[in-house]
Motif scaffolding. Structure first.
Motif, PDB file in Angstrom:
ATOM      1  N   ARG A 102      -7.546  -2.682  -2.968  1.00  0.00           N
ATOM      2  CA  ARG A 102      -7.548  -3.142  -4.361  1.00  0.00           C
ATOM      3  C   ARG A 102      -8.942  -3.154  -4.984  1.00  0.00           C
ATOM      4  O   ARG A 102      -9.110  -3.630  -6.101  1.00  0.00           O
ATOM      5  N   SER A 103      -9.917  -2.644  -4.274  1.00  0.00           N
ATOM      6  CA  SER A 103     -11.270  -2.641  -4.813  1.00  0.00           C
ATOM      7  C   SER A 103     -11.339  -1.803  -6.082  1.00  0.00           C
ATOM      8  O   SER A 103     -10.795  -0.698  -6.152  1.00  0.00           O
ATOM      9  N   GLY A 104     -12.036  -2.333  -7.066  1.00  0.00           N
ATOM     10  CA  GLY A 104     -12.226  -1.590  -8.303  1.00  0.00           C
ATOM     11  C   GLY A 104     -13.385  -0.608  -8.245  1.00  0.00           C
ATOM     12  O   GLY A 104     -13.623   0.133  -9.205  1.00  0.00           O
ATOM     13  N   ILE A 105     -14.118  -0.596  -7.126  1.00  0.00           N
ATOM     14  CA  ILE A 105     -15.251   0.321  -6.957  1.00  0.00           C
ATOM     15  C   ILE A 105     -14.935   1.257  -5.804  1.00  0.00           C
ATOM     16  O   ILE A 105     -15.103   0.903  -4.632  1.00  0.00           O
ATOM     17  N   VAL A 106     -14.434   2.436  -6.130  1.00  0.00           N
ATOM     18  CA  VAL A 106     -14.067   3.433  -5.123  1.00  0.00           C
ATOM     19  C   VAL A 106     -15.162   4.486  -5.086  1.00  0.00           C
ATOM     20  O   VAL A 106     -15.422   5.164  -6.078  1.00  0.00           O
ATOM     21  N   TYR A 107     -15.806   4.627  -3.925  1.00  0.00           N
ATOM     22  CA  TYR A 107     -16.874   5.614  -3.784  1.00  0.00           C
ATOM     23  C   TYR A 107     -16.339   6.992  -3.433  1.00  0.00           C
ATOM     24  O   TYR A 107     -16.926   8.011  -3.797  1.00  0.00           O
ATOM     25  N   TYR A 108     -15.211   7.012  -2.714  1.00  0.00           N
ATOM     26  CA  TYR A 108     -14.700   8.309  -2.245  1.00  0.00           C
ATOM     27  C   TYR A 108     -13.234   8.144  -1.868  1.00  0.00           C
ATOM     28  O   TYR A 108     -12.835   7.127  -1.285  1.00  0.00           O
ATOM     29  N   GLU A 109     -12.408   9.134  -2.218  1.00  0.00           N
ATOM     30  CA  GLU A 109     -11.016   9.155  -1.775  1.00  0.00           C
ATOM     31  C   GLU A 109     -10.569  10.606  -1.650  1.00  0.00           C
ATOM     32  O   GLU A 109     -10.829  11.422  -2.538  1.00  0.00           O
ATOM     33  N   ALA A 110      -9.939  10.920  -0.531  1.00  0.00           N
ATOM     34  CA  ALA A 110      -9.423  12.263  -0.289  1.00  0.00           C
ATOM     35  C   ALA A 110      -8.047  12.161   0.357  1.00  0.00           C
ATOM     36  O   ALA A 110      -7.757  11.201   1.066  1.00  0.00           O
ATOM     37  N   PHE A 111      -7.200  13.137   0.078  1.00  0.00           N
ATOM     38  CA  PHE A 111      -5.862  13.216   0.656  1.00  0.00           C
ATOM     39  C   PHE A 111      -4.977  12.102   0.086  1.00  0.00           C
ATOM     40  O   PHE A 111      -5.407  11.320  -0.747  1.00  0.00           O
ATOM     41  N   SER A 112      -3.748  12.034   0.544  1.00  0.00           N
ATOM     42  CA  SER A 112      -2.758  11.156  -0.087  1.00  0.00           C
ATOM     43  C   SER A 112      -2.501   9.863   0.671  1.00  0.00           C
ATOM     44  O   SER A 112      -1.688   9.044   0.243  1.00  0.00           O
ATOM     45  N   THR A 113      -3.157   9.668   1.788  1.00  0.00           N
ATOM     46  CA  THR A 113      -2.837   8.546   2.682  1.00  0.00           C
ATOM     47  C   THR A 113      -2.954   7.198   1.999  1.00  0.00           C
ATOM     48  O   THR A 113      -2.040   6.350   2.088  1.00  0.00           O
ATOM     49  N   VAL A 114      -4.063   6.946   1.332  1.00  0.00           N
ATOM     50  CA  VAL A 114      -4.285   5.618   0.760  1.00  0.00           C
ATOM     51  C   VAL A 114      -3.334   5.354  -0.402  1.00  0.00           C
ATOM     52  O   VAL A 114      -2.857   4.225  -0.577  1.00  0.00           O
ATOM     53  N   ASP A 115      -3.028   6.374  -1.192  1.00  0.00           N
ATOM     54  CA  ASP A 115      -2.032   6.183  -2.253  1.00  0.00           C
ATOM     55  C   ASP A 115      -0.692   5.754  -1.669  1.00  0.00           C
ATOM     56  O   ASP A 115       0.005   4.885  -2.224  1.00  0.00           O
ATOM     57  N   LYS A 116      -0.324   6.338  -0.537  1.00  0.00           N
ATOM     58  CA  LYS A 116       0.938   5.962   0.105  1.00  0.00           C
ATOM     59  C   LYS A 116       0.869   4.542   0.670  1.00  0.00           C
ATOM     60  O   LYS A 116       1.862   3.795   0.630  1.00  0.00           O
ATOM     61  N   MET A 117      -0.297   4.157   1.189  1.00  0.00           N
ATOM     62  CA  MET A 117      -0.456   2.781   1.656  1.00  0.00           C
ATOM     63  C   MET A 117      -0.325   1.800   0.491  1.00  0.00           C
ATOM     64  O   MET A 117       0.303   0.739   0.624  1.00  0.00           O
ATOM     65  N   LYS A 118      -0.908   2.147  -0.633  1.00  0.00           N
ATOM     66  CA  LYS A 118      -0.802   1.267  -1.803  1.00  0.00           C
ATOM     67  C   LYS A 118       0.658   1.109  -2.232  1.00  0.00           C
ATOM     68  O   LYS A 118       1.079   0.020  -2.645  1.00  0.00           O
ATOM     69  N   GLU A 119       1.431   2.203  -2.141  1.00  0.00           N
ATOM     70  CA  GLU A 119       2.841   2.126  -2.497  1.00  0.00           C
ATOM     71  C   GLU A 119       3.603   1.184  -1.568  1.00  0.00           C
ATOM     72  O   GLU A 119       4.569   0.535  -1.984  1.00  0.00           O
ATOM     73  N   LEU A 120       3.169   1.096  -0.310  1.00  0.00           N
ATOM     74  CA  LEU A 120       3.841   0.245   0.676  1.00  0.00           C
ATOM     75  C   LEU A 120       3.301  -1.185   0.699  1.00  0.00           C
ATOM     76  O   LEU A 120       3.858  -2.037   1.398  1.00  0.00           O
ATOM     77  N   SER A 121       2.237  -1.453  -0.036  1.00  0.00           N
ATOM     78  CA  SER A 121       1.537  -2.734   0.125  1.00  0.00           C
ATOM     79  C   SER A 121       2.406  -3.938  -0.248  1.00  0.00           C
ATOM     80  O   SER A 121       2.283  -5.009   0.353  1.00  0.00           O
ATOM     81  N   LYS A 122       3.307  -3.776  -1.225  1.00  0.00           N
ATOM     82  CA  LYS A 122       4.185  -4.898  -1.568  1.00  0.00           C
ATOM     83  C   LYS A 122       5.163  -5.204  -0.440  1.00  0.00           C
ATOM     84  O   LYS A 122       5.557  -6.354  -0.238  1.00  0.00           O
ATOM     85  N   GLU A 123       5.560  -4.165   0.280  1.00  0.00           N
ATOM     86  CA  GLU A 123       6.500  -4.365   1.385  1.00  0.00           C
ATOM     87  C   GLU A 123       5.849  -5.054   2.578  1.00  0.00           C
ATOM     88  O   GLU A 123       6.517  -5.789   3.312  1.00  0.00           O
ATOM     89  N   VAL A 124       4.543  -4.846   2.789  1.00  0.00           N
ATOM     90  CA  VAL A 124       3.887  -5.458   3.944  1.00  0.00           C
ATOM     91  C   VAL A 124       3.264  -6.808   3.601  1.00  0.00           C
ATOM     92  O   VAL A 124       2.868  -7.546   4.498  1.00  0.00           O
ATOM     93  N   PHE A 125       3.184  -7.135   2.312  1.00  0.00           N
ATOM     94  CA  PHE A 125       2.524  -8.378   1.916  1.00  0.00           C
ATOM     95  C   PHE A 125       3.215  -9.592   2.528  1.00  0.00           C
ATOM     96  O   PHE A 125       4.405  -9.806   2.328  1.00  0.00           O
ATOM     97  N   ALA A 126       2.446 -10.378   3.286  1.00  0.00           N
ATOM     98  CA  ALA A 126       2.948 -11.591   3.933  1.00  0.00           C
ATOM     99  C   ALA A 126       2.207 -12.788   3.353  1.00  0.00           C
ATOM    100  O   ALA A 126       1.071 -13.071   3.745  1.00  0.00           O
ATOM    101  N   PRO A 127       2.797 -13.514   2.397  1.00  0.00           N
ATOM    102  CA  PRO A 127       2.073 -14.600   1.746  1.00  0.00           C
ATOM    103  C   PRO A 127       1.597 -15.684   2.693  1.00  0.00           C
ATOM    104  O   PRO A 127       0.507 -16.233   2.510  1.00  0.00           O
ATOM    105  N   ASN A 128       2.382 -15.990   3.717  1.00  0.00           N
ATOM    106  CA  ASN A 128       1.973 -17.065   4.628  1.00  0.00           C
ATOM    107  C   ASN A 128       0.713 -16.708   5.404  1.00  0.00           C
ATOM    108  O   ASN A 128      -0.237 -17.505   5.474  1.00  0.00           O
ATOM    109  N   SER A 129       0.649 -15.498   5.973  1.00  0.00           N
ATOM    110  CA  SER A 129      -0.532 -15.132   6.747  1.00  0.00           C
ATOM    111  C   SER A 129      -1.751 -14.963   5.850  1.00  0.00           C
ATOM    112  O   SER A 129      -2.881 -15.318   6.237  1.00  0.00           O
ATOM    113  N   CYS A 130      -1.550 -14.447   4.630  1.00  0.00           N
ATOM    114  CA  CYS A 130      -2.682 -14.305   3.711  1.00  0.00           C
ATOM    115  C   CYS A 130      -3.191 -15.671   3.256  1.00  0.00           C
ATOM    116  O   CYS A 130      -4.406 -15.894   3.154  1.00  0.00           O
TER     117      CYS A 130
END
Length: 261
Positions: A102-130
């Motif tokens: 969620r950083s607003g300062i991205v220095y470098y990004e390549a390939f699609s991996t992180v975009d896919k992780m962002k799409e899954l982030s709501k599914e993995v979000f665990a409010p209790n552990s956070c």
């Protein structure tokens, strides 16, 4: 400075024979309260070649380290996590990794991996552990840094940010934004507390963060009460998350194919 960071990342790829997928700012600059002399806290995710994974020893065992850390200097702190390490932590809703995404300062990004992780982030979000992560951070810093009669301005933010992050999770049931001013603006009503925090923020950014000051009672009382209240709230949460291991396994395999083939 970005050019220096990109040169450092390119050298990491060459020296370690890896590909970097994503690199961001993770410290006070991403939280929007840097001082004039703040360093750059760069965090990145990288992947090895396919054959490096097809061995009897998995990443993180023995000499097969799953972290790359450059020597820290006065200006740069650069650390990266290998992809399988990152995905295993992502599966657990690891707050530092969730912050990187969620950083607003991205220095470098390549390939699609992180975009896919962002799409899954709501599914993995665990409010209790956070919540537990942020409250433990706040409690430890509060106990160590803010119990005397004097404090350094910088230390207050080491408690305020995690407390407000926990409040955001309680209110919205989602991972909090990194930007400290947004947390303050959205979560706190107008009044003495908010005014005192705004004053501290201005002074920190202007370079007063290491000066010793008398403690500010309205902030100390707020932190003490909120840490206790939020701990009680966190103890009531029971969250069952789906097992995303198959999706993350596939994401790992897709990344190897996309990056190296």
């Amino acid at each position: 400075m970005k050019e220096t960071i990109l040169q450092s990342l390119a050298k990491i790829e060459e020296d370690f024979d890896v590909k970097i997928l994503y690199a961001v700012e993770s410290g006070s600059r991403a939280w929007e309260f840097p001082s004039k002399d703040s360093d750059y806290d760069v965090r990145f995710i990288y992947v090895h070649k396919k054959e490096d994974y097809l061995t009897i020893d998995q990443m993180g065992i023995g000499k097969k380290r799953d972290v790359i850390e450059l020597p820290i200097n006065d200006l740069l702190d650069i650390t990266g996590w290998e992809l399988t390490k990152a995905l295993k932590l992502f599966r657990k809703s690891n707050p530092p990794l969730m912050e990187w995404l969620r950083s607003g300062i991205v220095y470098y990004e390549a390939f699609s991996t992180v975009d896919k992780m962002k799409e899954l982030s709501k599914e993995v979000f665990a409010p209790n552990s956070c919540l537990h992560h942020y409250l433990n951070m706040a409690s430890n810093n509060f106990r160590v840094c803010l119990q005397g009669d004097e404090f350094r301005i910088k230390k207050y933010f080491n408690v305020l940010r995690p407390v407000l992050s926990a409040k955001w999770i309680e209110k919205y049931n989602e991972f909090p934004p990194l930007e400290f001013p947004k947390l303050v603006e959205v979560l706190l009503p107008e009044g003495e507390l908010k005014n005192e925090i705004h004053t501290l923020l201005k002074r920190k950014i202007s370079g007063d963060e290491l000066d010793f000051e008398p403690k500010i009672d309205v902030i100390n009382e707020f932190l003490n009460e909120e840490i206790s209240r939020l701990r009680e709230y966190a103890s009531t949460l029971q969250v069952d998350l789906p097992d995303l291991t198959p999706k993350l396994d596939q994401l790992f395999r897709d990344t190897l194919k996309e990056v190296w083939e």
